[in-house]
Motif scaffolding. Structure first.
Motif, PDB file in Angstrom:
ATOM      1  N   ASP A 160       0.830  -1.212   0.000  1.00 47.15           N
ATOM      2  CA  ASP A 160       0.000   0.000   0.000  1.00 47.15           C
ATOM      3  C   ASP A 160       0.860   1.255   0.000  1.00 47.15           C
ATOM      4  N   GLU A 161       1.953   1.245   0.790  1.00 51.87           N
ATOM      5  CA  GLU A 161       2.841   2.404   0.809  1.00 51.87           C
ATOM      6  C   GLU A 161       3.495   2.626  -0.561  1.00 51.87           C
ATOM      7  N   ALA A 162       3.915   1.530  -1.211  1.00 55.18           N
ATOM      8  CA  ALA A 162       4.549   1.663  -2.526  1.00 55.18           C
ATOM      9  C   ALA A 162       3.551   2.167  -3.565  1.00 55.18           C
ATOM     10  N   ILE A 163       2.296   1.690  -3.510  1.00 54.17           N
ATOM     11  CA  ILE A 163       1.278   2.157  -4.458  1.00 54.17           C
ATOM     12  C   ILE A 163       1.028   3.650  -4.284  1.00 54.17           C
ATOM     13  N   ALA A 164       0.933   4.098  -3.027  1.00 53.70           N
ATOM     14  CA  ALA A 164       0.704   5.520  -2.786  1.00 53.70           C
ATOM     15  C   ALA A 164       1.884   6.366  -3.275  1.00 53.70           C
ATOM     16  N   ARG A 165       3.115   5.895  -3.014  1.00 52.75           N
ATOM     17  CA  ARG A 165       4.293   6.659  -3.437  1.00 52.75           C
ATOM     18  C   ARG A 165       4.407   6.721  -4.959  1.00 52.75           C
ATOM     19  N   ILE A 166       4.238   5.579  -5.637  1.00 53.34           N
ATOM     20  CA  ILE A 166       4.393   5.550  -7.094  1.00 53.34           C
ATOM     21  C   ILE A 166       3.239   6.292  -7.774  1.00 53.34           C
ATOM     22  N   ALA A 167       2.025   6.185  -7.236  1.00 57.10           N
ATOM     23  CA  ALA A 167       0.893   6.933  -7.811  1.00 57.10           C
ATOM     24  C   ALA A 167       1.108   8.430  -7.682  1.00 57.10           C
ATOM     25  N   THR A 168       1.688   8.864  -6.551  1.00 55.52           N
ATOM     26  CA  THR A 168       1.994  10.285  -6.391  1.00 55.52           C
ATOM     27  C   THR A 168       3.046  10.744  -7.402  1.00 55.52           C
ATOM     28  N   GLU A 194      -9.588  10.982 -14.502  1.00 60.96           N
ATOM     29  CA  GLU A 194      -8.910  10.057 -15.405  1.00 60.96           C
ATOM     30  C   GLU A 194      -7.421   9.967 -15.098  1.00 60.96           C
ATOM     31  N   ALA A 195      -6.794  11.095 -14.734  1.00 56.60           N
ATOM     32  CA  ALA A 195      -5.372  11.088 -14.386  1.00 56.60           C
ATOM     33  C   ALA A 195      -5.125  10.272 -13.121  1.00 56.60           C
ATOM     34  N   ILE A 196      -5.994  10.405 -12.131  1.00 55.07           N
ATOM     35  CA  ILE A 196      -5.838   9.619 -10.900  1.00 55.07           C
ATOM     36  C   ILE A 196      -5.993   8.130 -11.203  1.00 55.07           C
ATOM     37  N   GLU A 197      -6.975   7.785 -12.022  1.00 50.79           N
ATOM     38  CA  GLU A 197      -7.182   6.369 -12.356  1.00 50.79           C
ATOM     39  C   GLU A 197      -5.992   5.795 -13.119  1.00 50.79           C
ATOM     40  N   ALA A 198      -5.427   6.565 -14.066  1.00 51.96           N
ATOM     41  CA  ALA A 198      -4.259   6.094 -14.817  1.00 51.96           C
ATOM     42  C   ALA A 198      -3.044   5.941 -13.911  1.00 51.96           C
ATOM     43  N   ALA A 199      -2.837   6.896 -12.992  1.00 50.75           N
ATOM     44  CA  ALA A 199      -1.700   6.803 -12.072  1.00 50.75           C
ATOM     45  C   ALA A 199      -1.829   5.589 -11.154  1.00 50.75           C
ATOM     46  N   THR A 201      -3.491   2.791 -11.823  1.00 52.99           N
ATOM     47  CA  THR A 201      -3.310   1.574 -12.626  1.00 52.99           C
ATOM     48  C   THR A 201      -1.839   1.310 -12.896  1.00 52.99           C
ATOM     49  N   GLN A 202      -1.079   2.346 -13.266  1.00 58.66           N
ATOM     50  CA  GLN A 202       0.350   2.172 -13.499  1.00 58.66           C
ATOM     51  C   GLN A 202       1.079   1.773 -12.216  1.00 58.66           C
ATOM     52  N   ALA A 203       0.654   2.341 -11.098  1.00 58.40           N
ATOM     53  CA  ALA A 203       1.299   1.981  -9.827  1.00 58.40           C
ATOM     54  C   ALA A 203       1.005   0.538  -9.451  1.00 58.40           C
ATOM     55  N   ALA A 204      -0.202   0.055  -9.728  1.00 62.05           N
ATOM     56  CA  ALA A 204      -0.536  -1.328  -9.380  1.00 62.05           C
ATOM     57  C   ALA A 204       0.242  -2.332 -10.220  1.00 62.05           C
ATOM     58  N   LEU A 205       0.624  -1.960 -11.449  1.00 60.60           N
ATOM     59  CA  LEU A 205       1.374  -2.858 -12.322  1.00 60.60           C
ATOM     60  C   LEU A 205       2.880  -2.705 -12.194  1.00 60.60           C
ATOM     61  N   ASP A 206       3.351  -1.775 -11.372  1.00 64.11           N
ATOM     62  CA  ASP A 206       4.785  -1.542 -11.234  1.00 64.11           C
ATOM     63  C   ASP A 206       5.414  -2.671 -10.406  1.00 64.11           C
ATOM     64  N   GLU A 238       4.348 -12.073 -14.725  1.00 60.59           N
ATOM     65  CA  GLU A 238       3.963 -12.906 -15.845  1.00 60.59           C
ATOM     66  C   GLU A 238       2.449 -12.992 -15.998  1.00 60.59           C
ATOM     67  N   ASN A 239       1.756 -11.901 -15.764  1.00 61.18           N
ATOM     68  CA  ASN A 239       0.330 -11.957 -16.043  1.00 61.18           C
ATOM     69  C   ASN A 239       0.039 -11.304 -17.392  1.00 61.18           C
ATOM     70  N   ARG A 240      -1.130 -11.578 -17.912  1.00 55.43           N
ATOM     71  CA  ARG A 240      -1.467 -11.152 -19.261  1.00 55.43           C
ATOM     72  C   ARG A 240      -1.600  -9.636 -19.366  1.00 55.43           C
ATOM     73  N   MET A 241      -2.164  -9.019 -18.334  1.00 56.07           N
ATOM     74  CA  MET A 241      -2.388  -7.582 -18.375  1.00 56.07           C
ATOM     75  C   MET A 241      -1.064  -6.817 -18.397  1.00 56.07           C
ATOM     76  N   ALA A 242      -0.083  -7.289 -17.616  1.00 57.06           N
ATOM     77  CA  ALA A 242       1.209  -6.605 -17.588  1.00 57.06           C
ATOM     78  C   ALA A 242       1.933  -6.757 -18.913  1.00 57.06           C
ATOM     79  N   ARG A 243       1.824  -7.935 -19.542  1.00 57.50           N
ATOM     80  CA  ARG A 243       2.481  -8.132 -20.828  1.00 57.50           C
ATOM     81  C   ARG A 243       1.889  -7.222 -21.899  1.00 57.50           C
TER      82      ARG A 243
END
Length: 439
Positions: A160-168, A194-199, A201-206, A238-243
């Motif tokens: 959770d801390e990493a998601i918050a930091r990377i999303a910021t 939309e910017a918050i949602e994109a940030a 999503t990118q943080a969750a896949l990092d 190795e999940n499909r969404m990340a690829r």
């Protein structure tokens, strides 16, 4: 009777007998000039003294000699025999040759990064193997041995801390001057959501969210998208969404034939997209073999840029898509320039015969339009012609009509060629007498 004439005849006879007989001309069966007629070229380019001095200065600046500190460091690592071999090799290589002949690679197999190979890259290079002496010196406190970078899967709190930091961090890239204060209208509010949602999503896949390490360099390596391809022992998702998200939205699966065609034409994909491509003839053909009848599809395609380039290509294959691709690539490869009078019509009337088909093209005044049959209409539009009329008095076979029209447009007789053949000078009368104000 004068004595000049007999004396002159006598002298001519003696000189003619003394000279060797001329050899009859030999017929050459190739276009290369004979050896005596060739101009001898020097083996090396002639360089002036001032240019040579400038070249020496540039070579010394780009490739300087080793100083004493570098030679002392080399003596610690190499044996005297190796140092002597290095000095001998350096004496043989001329810095001027390196400066004039050395250049950076521009081929498609160029590495995607520049590296002088002086440091170990944690992404592209494997870790160096240390000996027992290095380990002993590290245990003594000399800090010469770097232990293996360790990482583990993050727990929920760390995730959770990493998601918050990377999303910021991602949100700060979208809003470098900060989030706008005060009231926002509906459009700005929708863009902000939309910017918050994109940030998020990118943080969750990092990968930095899934794995955790004490060393910040490990986190930097995990954030690099190249680590999983170059260093397999590092973790990879190795999940499909990340690829699917690794591929850019503008990236497409490249056809090898299209890649070779772009290299041949020296174009990019934008030039290829601007072409007008249309398949005009499609029909099935049958090849009788000992194993039976083999059916395949035939395609005839035209390609043009609408500005004086036109090409015709054919393709045939058992698979429909393969045959059409062959015809498209052949049409683009066969594109030739079409001369246009005032960029709108042809230079006079044209006539061409292919097989039993005869095509007659007539140039027309401005505003006349394209009053031709549909096949010639597509060819004229792809070539950029606007005023034209045509007749096909004999056979109207589609393939022959297209080929005859293309050959007629490509093989026009231009006014300057006619003037050059007649030994005349061509003058634009409209420009001289009317200032170009009339057609």
């Amino acid at each position: 009777m004068s004595v000049c004439r007999p004396a002159r005849c006598l002298f001519l006879r003696t000189t003619c007998n003394a000279l060797p007989k001329p050899t009859p001309p030999k017929r050459t069966f190739h276009s290369t000039a004979p050896r005596p007629a060739r101009r001898r070229r020097p083996h090396y380019p002639s360089i002036k003294a001032e240019d040579l001095q400038l070249l020496n200065q540039a070579a010394e600046t780009t490739f300087p000699k080793y100083d004493t500190s570098e030679t002392s460091l080399a003596s610690k690592k190499y044996t005297p025999a190796q140092i002597a071999a290095i000095k001998a090799a350096e004496a043989v290589i001329d810095p001027r040759d390196l400066y004039t002949q050395g250049q950076e690679r521009t081929d498609p197999w160029l590495l995607p990064y520049k590296d002088d190979l002086t440091r170990v890259d944690p992404v592209t290079d494997h870790a160096e193997k240390r000996s027992a002496d290095d380990l002993a010196s590290y245990m003594r406190g000399d800090r010469l041995y770097t232990p293996r970078k360790e990482f583990r899967k993050a727990n929920e709190v760390e995730r959770d801390e990493a998601i918050a930091r990377i999303a910021t961090e991602n949100l700060s890239k979208l809003y470098p001057s900060g989030i706008p204060e005060g009231g926002m209208d509906k459009k700005q509010q929708a863009q902000f959501e939309e910017a918050i949602e994109a940030a998020m999503t990118q943080a969750a896949l990092d990968p930095r969210v899934t794995y955790w390490s004490k060393d910040p360099k490990v986190s930097e390596v995990l954030a690099d998208p190249r680590h999983s391809a170059f260093l397999p022992d590092l973790p990879r998702i190795e999940n499909r969404m990340a690829r699917m998200t690794r591929r850019l939205s503008t990236e497409e699966e490249e056809d090898p034939r299209q890649k070779r065609l772009l290299q041949y034409l020296d174009w990019d994909k934008t030039d290829l997209r601007n072409l007008r491509i249309k398949t005009l003839v499609t029909h099935g053909v049958t090849n009788q073999t000992r194993m039976g009848k083999i059916r395949s599809l035939y395609y005839l395609t035209i390609a043009g840029n609408g500005n004086g380039l036109l090409g015709v290509g054919e393709g045939k294959s058992v698979e429909p898509e393969e045959g059409r691709k062959q015809s498209v690539m052949a049409a683009i490869r066969n594109m030739r320039p079409i001369p246009r009078y005032e960029n709108r019509t042809t230079f006079g009337d044209l006539e061409r015969k292919v097989g039993a088909t005869k095509v007659r093209l007539y140039s027309r005044p401005p505003g006349f339009g394209l009053r031709v049959q549909h096949l010639i209409f597509e060819l004229a539009r792809a070539a950029g012609l606007q005023d034209l009329s045509a007749r096909t008095p004999r056979s109207r076979n589609k393939m022959n009509v297209i080929k005859a029209t293309w050959e007629a447009l490509c093989n026009q007789k231009l006014p300057d060629e006619v003037a050059r053949a007649r030994g005349k000078k061509m003058v634009d009368v409209r420009k001289v007498y009317y200032g170009g104000s009339v057609h």
